[in-house]
Design a protein around this motif. Structure first.
Motif, PDB file in Angstrom:
ATOM      1  N   PHE A  13       5.813 -26.701   8.476  1.00  0.00           N
ATOM      2  CA  PHE A  13       7.282 -25.746   8.618  1.00  0.00           C
ATOM      3  C   PHE A  13       7.389 -25.307   7.463  1.00  0.00           C
ATOM      4  CE2 PHE A  13       7.883 -29.094  12.680  1.00  0.00           C
ATOM      5  CZ  PHE A  13       7.749 -27.711  13.746  1.00  0.00           C
ATOM      6  N   THR A  14       7.659 -26.042   6.706  1.00  0.00           N
ATOM      7  CA  THR A  14       8.401 -25.581   5.220  1.00  0.00           C
ATOM      8  C   THR A  14       7.480 -24.664   4.161  1.00  0.00           C
ATOM      9  OG1 THR A  14       6.283 -27.146   4.124  1.00  0.00           O
ATOM     10  CG2 THR A  14       8.982 -28.553   4.750  1.00  0.00           C
ATOM     11  N   PHE A  15       5.972 -24.372   4.803  1.00  0.00           N
ATOM     12  CA  PHE A  15       5.330 -23.322   4.315  1.00  0.00           C
ATOM     13  C   PHE A  15       5.408 -22.043   4.892  1.00  0.00           C
ATOM     14  CE2 PHE A  15       3.191 -26.931   2.627  1.00  0.00           C
ATOM     15  CZ  PHE A  15       2.876 -26.538   1.473  1.00  0.00           C
ATOM     16  N   LEU A  16       5.505 -22.213   6.194  1.00  0.00           N
ATOM     17  CA  LEU A  16       5.979 -21.332   6.998  1.00  0.00           C
ATOM     18  C   LEU A  16       7.512 -21.247   7.183  1.00  0.00           C
ATOM     19  CD1 LEU A  16       4.707 -22.408  10.354  1.00  0.00           C
ATOM     20  CD2 LEU A  16       3.683 -21.255   9.298  1.00  0.00           C
ATOM     21  N   ILE A  17       8.493 -21.173   6.591  1.00  0.00           N
ATOM     22  CA  ILE A  17       9.973 -20.836   6.455  1.00  0.00           C
ATOM     23  C   ILE A  17       9.858 -19.785   4.624  1.00  0.00           C
ATOM     24  CG2 ILE A  17      12.064 -21.603   5.898  1.00  0.00           C
ATOM     25  CD1 ILE A  17      12.068 -21.374   8.930  1.00  0.00           C
ATOM     26  N   ASN A  45       8.160 -11.723  10.659  1.00  0.00           N
ATOM     27  CA  ASN A  45       7.827 -11.697  11.598  1.00  0.00           C
ATOM     28  C   ASN A  45       7.459 -13.251  12.059  1.00  0.00           C
ATOM     29  OD1 ASN A  45       6.073 -12.243  13.749  1.00  0.00           O
ATOM     30  ND2 ASN A  45       3.854 -10.706  13.536  1.00  0.00           N
ATOM     31  N   ILE A  46       8.008 -13.845  12.487  1.00  0.00           N
ATOM     32  CA  ILE A  46       8.538 -15.170  12.874  1.00  0.00           C
ATOM     33  C   ILE A  46       7.303 -15.310  14.298  1.00  0.00           C
ATOM     34  CG2 ILE A  46      10.964 -15.295  11.540  1.00  0.00           C
ATOM     35  CD1 ILE A  46      11.729 -15.205  15.006  1.00  0.00           C
ATOM     36  N   LYS A  47       6.633 -14.542  14.932  1.00  0.00           N
ATOM     37  CA  LYS A  47       6.012 -15.052  15.856  1.00  0.00           C
ATOM     38  C   LYS A  47       5.271 -16.683  15.823  1.00  0.00           C
ATOM     39  CE  LYS A  47       2.584 -13.925  19.482  1.00  0.00           C
ATOM     40  NZ  LYS A  47       1.681 -12.586  20.134  1.00  0.00           N
ATOM     41  N   ILE A  48       4.276 -16.388  14.438  1.00  0.00           N
ATOM     42  CA  ILE A  48       3.629 -18.112  14.002  1.00  0.00           C
ATOM     43  C   ILE A  48       4.125 -19.052  14.003  1.00  0.00           C
ATOM     44  CG2 ILE A  48       3.959 -17.540  11.458  1.00  0.00           C
ATOM     45  CD1 ILE A  48       0.698 -18.491  11.283  1.00  0.00           C
ATOM     46  N   ASN A  49       5.780 -18.986  12.888  1.00  0.00           N
ATOM     47  CA  ASN A  49       7.064 -20.316  13.393  1.00  0.00           C
ATOM     48  C   ASN A  49       7.042 -20.928  14.710  1.00  0.00           C
ATOM     49  OD1 ASN A  49       6.949 -18.206  11.478  1.00  0.00           O
ATOM     50  ND2 ASN A  49       8.224 -20.216   9.948  1.00  0.00           N
ATOM     51  N   ALA A  50       6.777 -19.717  15.883  1.00  0.00           N
ATOM     52  CA  ALA A  50       7.491 -20.340  17.280  1.00  0.00           C
ATOM     53  C   ALA A  50       6.147 -20.692  17.696  1.00  0.00           C
ATOM     54  CB  ALA A  50       8.250 -18.788  17.725  1.00  0.00           C
ATOM     55  N   ILE A  51       5.258 -20.059  17.568  1.00  0.00           N
ATOM     56  CA  ILE A  51       3.032 -20.515  18.440  1.00  0.00           C
ATOM     57  C   ILE A  51       3.394 -22.201  17.708  1.00  0.00           C
ATOM     58  CG2 ILE A  51       1.109 -20.488  18.253  1.00  0.00           C
ATOM     59  CD1 ILE A  51       1.687 -17.488  17.985  1.00  0.00           C
TER      60      ILE A  51
END
Length: 320
Positions: A161-165, A193-199
């Motif tokens: 999560f930290t790296f995705l943010i 694009n936050i699609k990968i965050n949601a997935i």
């Protein structure tokens, strides 16, 4: 207000705006939250003290309960003091890295709480279905191993999560309409694009919440089958009574958590934003507040331990 580094669109800080639309009522809203936090800390500290000092409570079920209490204290402490600073002192600025640390610990501890509730369900399954082998199966070594496994699972699943943010560009500003740093609330501030965050958020919820609920459901299915086969009505009642406090804890934890999860993703504009934020705070604060009360009221051994402890204190004061 929006400051960025020269080399990126990463803000130096975020501004937590509290509960949008209810800014005038922040002081009044803070009072029940503050009361719940005090109750949570006192209740869970009391439980841990009781379990550590009463020899009758040195059993796997209560070790798991002590671990749950430690997680509950840590979880609400990760956000309530900061939230009260927002409400009382208008200290709304939080450093970008501090925000990531808060986000990580909140999600990691909620994952651990789910895991401990699952372990407590397995404890009840072993106690009811294999009572003679209970001390052998759930030895201190086994409890330590499964506790560490639960911690490791939560840490490993929450680190991404930290790296995705951090990878996201934040060109929409740094004002976040929330009381604490939440993964999807941070992601929605980005113009990337936050699609990968949601997935990945959904995947983590399934791997933790989905897996744990499956194990809890399977454990209680086996427990019900075993209890139904008992010949004595008193034996059935006694077996079920040992599970009531745990079932209440499951309901207190999962009902608001799933309500928050689904309204956040599928509620859209049908639910006002301030309701989302209130629910997001309650689902983190409600279980730590109510769990000590539930276990204190429903568990005979804890009630007897409290009476014994106060009796000892009374005797000590009389001698003095």
């Amino acid at each position: 207000m929006h400051q960025t580094n020269n080399s990126s669109l990463t803000p130096r800080y975020f501004i937590l705006n509290g509960i949008p639309g209810l800014e005038a009522a922040h002081i009044w809203i803070s009072l029940p939250f503050c009361f719940m936090y005090i109750m949570a800390v006192m209740g869970n500290c009391g439980l841990m003290y009781m379990i550590s000092h009463e020899e009758a409570l040195h059993r796997p079920m209560y070790y798991f309960l002590a671990l749950l209490s430690l997680i509950d204290i840590s979880g609400c402490t990760a956000f309530v003091p900061n939230m009260l600073c927002i409400f009382w002192l208008s200290l709304k600025v939080i450093d970008f890295n501090a925000c990531l640390v808060q986000m990580f610990f909140i999600h990691m501890l909620t994952g651990m709480e789910s895991g401990v509730l699952m372990l407590m369900a397995l404890d009840r399954y072993v106690a009811i279905c294999y009572p003679l082998r209970y001390p052998t199966i759930l030895s201190n070594t086994t409890i330590t191993k499964v506790g560490l496994a639960t911690l490791t699972r939560s840490v490993l699943l929450m680190i991404p999560f930290t790296f995705l943010i951090k990878r996201l560009p934040y060109c929409r500003g740094n004002l976040m309409k929330h009381t604490y740093c939440d993964h999807m609330s941070l992601a929605k501030l980005s113009c990337g694009n936050i699609k990968i965050n949601a997935i990945y958020g959904l995947l983590a919820a399934i791997l933790i919440g989905g897996f744990d609920i499956f194990c809890i459901s399977l454990s209680y299915t086996m427990i019900i089958r075993a209890v139904i086969n008992l010949s004595s009505a008193d034996a059935r009642h006694k077996a079920f009574s040992t599970c009531t406090s745990h079932i209440c804890a499951i309901a207190i934890t999962y009902v608001p958590a799933f309500f928050n999860f689904f309204t956040h993703r599928f509620g859209g504009r049908s639910i006002p934003h301030h309701v989302h934020i209130l629910i997001a705070n309650l689902y983190l604060l409600l279980p730590p507040t109510l769990n000590p009360i539930v276990y204190g009221v429903k568990t005979k051994q804890i009630r007897e331990g409290v009476i014994k402890l106060f009796s000892r204190e009374k005797d000590t004061l009389s001698v003095r």
